[in-house]
Design a protein around this motif. Sequence first.
Motif, PDB file in Angstrom:
ATOM      1  N   LYS A 153       0.832  -1.203   0.000  1.00 54.20           N
ATOM      2  CA  LYS A 153       0.000   0.000   0.000  1.00 54.20           C
ATOM      3  C   LYS A 153       0.865   1.251   0.000  1.00 54.20           C
ATOM      4  O   LYS A 153       1.892   1.313   0.673  1.00 54.20           O
ATOM      5  CB  LYS A 153      -0.884   0.027   1.258  1.00 54.20           C
ATOM      6  CG  LYS A 153      -2.015  -0.967   1.283  1.00 54.20           C
ATOM      7  CD  LYS A 153      -2.850  -0.724   2.542  1.00 54.20           C
ATOM      8  CE  LYS A 153      -4.060  -1.663   2.598  1.00 54.20           C
ATOM      9  NZ  LYS A 153      -4.882  -1.388   3.785  1.00 54.20           N
ATOM     10  N   LYS A 188       1.531   4.965   1.263  1.00 55.19           N
ATOM     11  CA  LYS A 188       1.229   5.629   2.532  1.00 55.19           C
ATOM     12  C   LYS A 188       0.949   7.107   2.277  1.00 55.19           C
ATOM     13  O   LYS A 188       1.651   7.767   1.508  1.00 55.19           O
ATOM     14  CB  LYS A 188       2.401   5.487   3.501  1.00 55.19           C
ATOM     15  CG  LYS A 188       2.669   4.045   3.913  1.00 55.19           C
ATOM     16  CD  LYS A 188       3.826   3.957   4.889  1.00 55.19           C
ATOM     17  CE  LYS A 188       4.055   2.515   5.333  1.00 55.19           C
ATOM     18  NZ  LYS A 188       5.175   2.411   6.311  1.00 55.19           N
ATOM     19  N   THR A 244     -10.976   9.858   3.647  1.00 56.09           N
ATOM     20  CA  THR A 244     -11.851   8.714   3.418  1.00 56.09           C
ATOM     21  C   THR A 244     -11.710   8.194   1.986  1.00 56.09           C
ATOM     22  O   THR A 244     -11.686   6.980   1.750  1.00 56.09           O
ATOM     23  CB  THR A 244     -13.318   9.097   3.698  1.00 56.09           C
ATOM     24  OG1 THR A 244     -13.453   9.415   5.096  1.00 56.09           O
ATOM     25  CG2 THR A 244     -14.276   7.969   3.348  1.00 56.09           C
ATOM     26  N   TYR A 271      -8.531   6.193   1.913  1.00 54.19           N
ATOM     27  CA  TYR A 271      -8.662   4.981   2.721  1.00 54.19           C
ATOM     28  C   TYR A 271      -9.466   3.916   1.986  1.00 54.19           C
ATOM     29  O   TYR A 271      -9.078   2.738   1.931  1.00 54.19           O
ATOM     30  CB  TYR A 271      -9.328   5.349   4.048  1.00 54.19           C
ATOM     31  CG  TYR A 271      -9.600   4.171   4.951  1.00 54.19           C
ATOM     32  CD1 TYR A 271      -8.572   3.544   5.651  1.00 54.19           C
ATOM     33  CD2 TYR A 271     -10.905   3.693   5.111  1.00 54.19           C
ATOM     34  CE1 TYR A 271      -8.827   2.463   6.481  1.00 54.19           C
ATOM     35  CE2 TYR A 271     -11.168   2.621   5.946  1.00 54.19           C
ATOM     36  CZ  TYR A 271     -10.131   2.003   6.625  1.00 54.19           C
ATOM     37  OH  TYR A 271     -10.386   0.933   7.445  1.00 54.19           O
ATOM     38  N   LYS A 272     -10.584   4.317   1.379  1.00 47.54           N
ATOM     39  CA  LYS A 272     -11.444   3.363   0.674  1.00 47.54           C
ATOM     40  C   LYS A 272     -10.801   2.848  -0.616  1.00 47.54           C
ATOM     41  O   LYS A 272     -11.172   1.787  -1.117  1.00 47.54           O
ATOM     42  CB  LYS A 272     -12.791   4.027   0.366  1.00 47.54           C
ATOM     43  CG  LYS A 272     -13.627   4.303   1.616  1.00 47.54           C
ATOM     44  CD  LYS A 272     -14.864   5.122   1.328  1.00 47.54           C
ATOM     45  CE  LYS A 272     -15.934   4.310   0.656  1.00 47.54           C
ATOM     46  NZ  LYS A 272     -17.209   5.055   0.539  1.00 47.54           N
ATOM     47  N   TYR A 296      -5.243   3.091   0.298  1.00 51.72           N
ATOM     48  CA  TYR A 296      -4.037   3.729   0.820  1.00 51.72           C
ATOM     49  C   TYR A 296      -3.955   3.518   2.337  1.00 51.72           C
ATOM     50  O   TYR A 296      -4.980   3.390   3.015  1.00 51.72           O
ATOM     51  CB  TYR A 296      -4.043   5.229   0.525  1.00 51.72           C
ATOM     52  CG  TYR A 296      -3.788   5.576  -0.927  1.00 51.72           C
ATOM     53  CD1 TYR A 296      -2.563   6.085  -1.343  1.00 51.72           C
ATOM     54  CD2 TYR A 296      -4.784   5.407  -1.886  1.00 51.72           C
ATOM     55  CE1 TYR A 296      -2.337   6.417  -2.666  1.00 51.72           C
ATOM     56  CE2 TYR A 296      -4.566   5.725  -3.217  1.00 51.72           C
ATOM     57  CZ  TYR A 296      -3.341   6.229  -3.607  1.00 51.72           C
ATOM     58  OH  TYR A 296      -3.113   6.551  -4.924  1.00 51.72           O
ATOM     59  N   GLU A 297      -2.740   3.514   2.856  1.00 50.48           N
ATOM     60  CA  GLU A 297      -2.532   3.419   4.295  1.00 50.48           C
ATOM     61  C   GLU A 297      -2.373   4.837   4.857  1.00 50.48           C
ATOM     62  O   GLU A 297      -1.512   5.595   4.418  1.00 50.48           O
ATOM     63  CB  GLU A 297      -1.276   2.602   4.613  1.00 50.48           C
ATOM     64  CG  GLU A 297      -1.023   2.449   6.111  1.00 50.48           C
ATOM     65  CD  GLU A 297       0.250   1.678   6.426  1.00 50.48           C
ATOM     66  OE1 GLU A 297       0.669   1.691   7.602  1.00 50.48           O
ATOM     67  OE2 GLU A 297       0.842   1.085   5.494  1.00 50.48           O
ATOM     68  N   ILE A 298      -3.203   5.180   5.830  1.00 49.31           N
ATOM     69  CA  ILE A 298      -3.139   6.504   6.456  1.00 49.31           C
ATOM     70  C   ILE A 298      -2.109   6.457   7.584  1.00 49.31           C
ATOM     71  O   ILE A 298      -2.215   5.618   8.489  1.00 49.31           O
ATOM     72  CB  ILE A 298      -4.509   6.927   7.031  1.00 49.31           C
ATOM     73  CG1 ILE A 298      -5.640   6.667   6.017  1.00 49.31           C
ATOM     74  CG2 ILE A 298      -4.474   8.380   7.474  1.00 49.31           C
ATOM     75  CD1 ILE A 298      -5.535   7.430   4.732  1.00 49.31           C
ATOM     76  N   LYS A 336     -13.880   7.465   7.407  1.00 50.39           N
ATOM     77  CA  LYS A 336     -12.611   7.396   8.121  1.00 50.39           C
ATOM     78  C   LYS A 336     -12.290   8.816   8.548  1.00 50.39           C
ATOM     79  O   LYS A 336     -12.227   9.717   7.722  1.00 50.39           O
ATOM     80  CB  LYS A 336     -11.509   6.854   7.194  1.00 50.39           C
ATOM     81  CG  LYS A 336     -10.134   6.721   7.833  1.00 50.39           C
ATOM     82  CD  LYS A 336     -10.074   5.570   8.812  1.00 50.39           C
ATOM     83  CE  LYS A 336      -8.640   5.360   9.309  1.00 50.39           C
ATOM     84  NZ  LYS A 336      -8.562   4.330  10.350  1.00 50.39           N
TER      85      LYS A 336
END
Length: 374
Positions: A6, A8, A28, A31-32, A35-37, A140
Amino acid sequence: KRTGMKRKIAFKTLGCRLNQFETDSVLTDFYKTGYEIVDFSEPADIYVVNTCTVTNQGDHKSKTAINQAVHGKEGSLVVVTGCMAESQKQYLEGRGDIAYVVDNKRKGSILPLVEAHFNGEILAPSTFREDVFGFTVAEKSFHTRSMIKIQDGCDNFCTFCIVPMVRGRAVSRPASEILENIRQVISLGYKEIVLTGVNISRYDHGGLSFTGLLEKILAVEGNFRVRISSIEPEGFGDRLYDLFSHEKMCPHLHICLQSGADRILMKMRRSYNLSSYLEIIGQLRSRYPLFNFTTDIMVGFPGETQEDFEETCRVIREVGFSHVHTFKYSIRKGTRAERLEDQIPEKVKQERSLIVRNLAAETKQQYRQQFIGQ
């Protein structure tokens, strides 16, 4: 969804709740998509800085965050958006270390812009459609409350304020979209809805006023409460006062005062005077004695005398605010106040700011002591 490692992404938000909401929405989207937050202090492939430019301090904090992002990880993609992307676009694009400068009207297009970049397409942000309400429901979030954007822009043009230049003219979101947005976040488990915008008291869509919108929101089924974020002292009346008796309404308002001196309010080109402001406070306190008021105070506006400042302090004591957000006046290029004479020395502004902060700490303590035993 993305397979394998993923990418970041890290976010930094400066300024108002509207910026916070818009960051949560963009977050969000990423994230959906897979991707890694990560925290802004950690190495990331993409850094998004959502800037503020309402004061000199906002500028300084935004530039510090941008510099932190630029040095975060070699080869990382830096995207700058928010109000500084409007007011200082030429400076930001000329730095040479920011990949994309995205204006407020296209903030919701950051994901497709970044995706295009990693697919080898170098697109200008201007190729994306303008849409100030085109934001995903924030599933998110960095927050436990869900902010709901109902309005953007401002037509007031206060003499000190750059917001109409960086956010544009006032525009209201259709009520049907707002209500659907609220139903979605309730279904996600959010328990508090915070209504936000640049000047939400001026909400007007198809003849529906802010009070009318609030009545529709309170009629939505579900276990949640409603909080009104920062609001201008205009458009109040019995119909709105009475709504605070509803079980879903938070008994709190952040009503911007700025100054307790009518002379300064007039120079600021505010849309009220002190007596009309105190009338709102009095009407709500007569109905709800423990109603919670917070506010903004600006010290050191051009021409502010010691007497003007003392009048502001008197009003803070009289109202008993539970919190005061204190600003030192700072010149914003292109505003009317930039050309006013009698600019206040920085040392005086600092002294007055400290006095207000100390006074606000006292009124906060006094307000909270009323709840002992309850």
